[in-house]
Motif scaffolding. Structure first.
Motif, PDB file in Angstrom:
ATOM      1  N   ALA A 191      -2.022  -9.371  17.505  1.00 39.91           N
ATOM      2  CA  ALA A 191      -3.048  -9.730  16.316  1.00 39.91           C
ATOM      3  C   ALA A 191      -2.451  -9.386  15.089  1.00 39.91           C
ATOM      4  O   ALA A 191      -1.758  -7.808  15.154  1.00 39.91           O
ATOM      5  CB  ALA A 191      -4.235  -9.509  17.139  1.00 39.91           C
ATOM      6  N   PRO A 192      -2.331  -9.144  13.708  1.00 39.49           N
ATOM      7  CA  PRO A 192      -2.399  -8.462  12.822  1.00 39.49           C
ATOM      8  C   PRO A 192      -2.935  -6.894  12.509  1.00 39.49           C
ATOM      9  O   PRO A 192      -4.807  -6.848  13.364  1.00 39.49           O
ATOM     10  CB  PRO A 192      -2.536  -8.705  11.657  1.00 39.49           C
ATOM     11  CG  PRO A 192      -4.100  -9.898  12.477  1.00 39.49           C
ATOM     12  CD  PRO A 192      -3.385 -10.251  13.836  1.00 39.49           C
ATOM     13  N   SER A 193      -2.129  -5.347  12.459  1.00 37.43           N
ATOM     14  CA  SER A 193      -2.706  -4.127  12.834  1.00 37.43           C
ATOM     15  C   SER A 193      -2.616  -3.975  11.339  1.00 37.43           C
ATOM     16  O   SER A 193      -3.136  -2.967  10.971  1.00 37.43           O
ATOM     17  CB  SER A 193      -2.228  -3.806  13.405  1.00 37.43           C
ATOM     18  OG  SER A 193      -0.652  -3.052  12.997  1.00 37.43           O
ATOM     19  N   GLU A 194      -1.744  -4.614  10.614  1.00 38.08           N
ATOM     20  CA  GLU A 194      -1.795  -3.939   9.224  1.00 38.08           C
ATOM     21  C   GLU A 194      -1.144  -4.804   8.155  1.00 38.08           C
ATOM     22  O   GLU A 194      -0.077  -5.759   8.510  1.00 38.08           O
ATOM     23  CB  GLU A 194      -1.001  -2.380   8.813  1.00 38.08           C
ATOM     24  CG  GLU A 194      -0.720  -1.814   7.386  1.00 38.08           C
ATOM     25  CD  GLU A 194       0.456  -0.456   7.417  1.00 38.08           C
ATOM     26  OE1 GLU A 194       0.920  -0.263   6.325  1.00 38.08           O
ATOM     27  OE2 GLU A 194      -0.275  -0.233   8.848  1.00 38.08           O
ATOM     28  N   LEU A 195      -1.121  -4.947   7.160  1.00 38.08           N
ATOM     29  CA  LEU A 195      -1.173  -5.979   6.010  1.00 38.08           C
ATOM     30  C   LEU A 195      -0.688  -4.980   4.435  1.00 38.08           C
ATOM     31  O   LEU A 195      -1.161  -4.383   4.302  1.00 38.08           O
ATOM     32  CB  LEU A 195      -1.962  -7.346   5.330  1.00 38.08           C
ATOM     33  CG  LEU A 195      -2.279  -8.120   6.613  1.00 38.08           C
ATOM     34  CD1 LEU A 195      -3.442  -8.862   6.160  1.00 38.08           C
ATOM     35  CD2 LEU A 195      -1.066  -9.000   7.753  1.00 38.08           C
TER      36      LEU A 195
END
Length: 213
Positions: A191-195
């Protein structure tokens, strides 16, 4: 993440306890131990004990000298000293606004006590009190050099912003981007934690913050 919250009078009496993970073992001993540590630092070191860091857990301690009440917040070490102090300060201030006698004067002494039902309604107020810490954090962040705007989102809605935000043009598109990122990474069980979005003049950094409690 917050683990435990303990409010202790200056005499060492435990006034309020809230456990978010595992309960504090022998919680009744926390009050006397912290009181002794505070008095030792004040008398021998001429300083105030405000932060203790262990391997996995940190303790942030905030003292109200007038009300004779101390807030002890157990939280993750990664949260840091400043964040722990902010949370503890906001929680202690909210508690005193609710329960300190209306006609209290600095010269008076409050007899804090505890029973199984003492201040039990304060537990239900904690999520809103903690959420209120978002504003000062963002306002402080916005004063940093190079930061044009900071905002917090929850469930696609703006919780607080340091400037004007186009709900449709920014928030809706940002939520769609987060959803797309989640879909892509879900194929590999992640899952994404930072973009990070970069243009010639502006950089947008989006970071997911886990639940505090």
């Amino acid at each position: 993440m917050i683990r435990n919250l303990v409010l202790v009078s200056s005499s060492g009496v435990v006034v309020f306890v809230a456990d978010f993970l595992n309960p504090v073992p022998r919680c009744g001993m926390i009050g006397p131990l912290v009181t002794v540590a505070l008095e030792f630092c004040a008398s021998r070191l001429q300083s105030r004990l405000s932060f203790l860091e262990f391997v996995d857990v940190a303790l942030s301690i905030v003292v109200d000298e007038n009300a004779k009440l101390n807030c002890i917040l157990f939280h993750d070490v990664e949260d840091g000293c400043d964040f722990g102090k902010l949370l503890a300060s906001e929680i202690l201030s909210a508690f005193l606004r609710l329960y300190l006698p209306e006609n209290f004067h600095d010269s008076e002494h409050v007899m804090w006590s505890y029973s199984g039902t003492s201040f039990k309604d304060f537990q239900t107020r904690l999520p809103d009190i903690i959420a209120g810490c978002i504003r000062p954090i963002l306002e402080e962040l916005a004063t940093s050099r190079g930061v044009l705007l900071s905002l917090a989102l929850r469930d696609g809605n703006v919780v607080h912003s340091t400037g004007h935000v186009d709900q449709l043009g920014v928030v809706a598109h940002l939520q769609a981007l987060l959803n797309a990122s989640s879909d892509i990474l879900s194929y590999v069980g992640d899952a994404p934690s930072e973009l990070m979005l970069t243009s010639p003049n502006v950089r947008v950094r989006v970071r997911h913050v886990s639940n505090l409690i």
